[in-house]
Motif scaffolding. Structure first.
Motif: not given
Length: 102
Positions: A1-30
Motif C-alpha cells: 500500500m502506498t503512503d498517500q502523504t508521499r504522493i503529489s496529487g497534482s503530479g498524478l493529474k498531470v500524468l493522467k492527462v499524459l496517459k489520456a493523450l495516448s493513441g491520439h498523436s495525429l488528431t489530438g484531443l481537445s
C-alpha cells in the motif's frame, strides 16, 4: 500500500492527462474531451497541459487539440529501441544454443 502523504496529487493529474493523450498523436484531443474523460475541470486539465507542454511532453496542434510532444515520442522510441535490442540478443542466443555452438 502506498503512503498517500508521499504522493503529489497534482503530479498524478498531470500524468493522467499524459496517459489520456495516448493513441491520439495525429488528431489530438481537445481540452473538453480530456476534462470529460478524466472527470476533471477544464481549468485543471489546462494547467496539466501547460505543464506537459513546458516539459516538451505535449504540444498543441494546429487544430487547437493536444497530443504527445516530441520529448514523449522520443521516450517511447527509446523504449522500443531497447526492447528491439534485447529481442535481437535473445534471438541470437537462442540460435547459438539451437546450433550447439554455445
Amino acid at each position: 500500500m502506498t503512503d498517500q502523504t508521499r504522493i503529489s496529487g497534482s503530479g498524478l493529474k498531470v500524468l493522467k492527462v499524459l496517459k489520456a493523450l495516448s493513441g491520439h498523436s495525429l488528431t489530438g484531443l481537445s481540452n473538453s474531451e480530456l476534462a470529460s474523460g478524466l472527470n476533471e475541470s477544464p481549468a485543471t486539465v489546462n494547467r496539466c497541459l501547460n505543464t506537459l507542454i513546458e516539459a516538451g511532453l505535449a504540444i498543441q496542434l494546429d487544430n487547437k487539440r493536444y497530443a504527445h510532444g516530441v520529448a514523449m515520442l522520443q521516450l517511447a522510441q527509446g523504449h522500443a529501441t531497447e526492447i528491439s535490442r534485447a529481442t535481437n540478443r535473445i534471438n541470437e542466443l537462442n540460435q547459438r544454443v539451437a546450433a550447439g555452438s554455445f
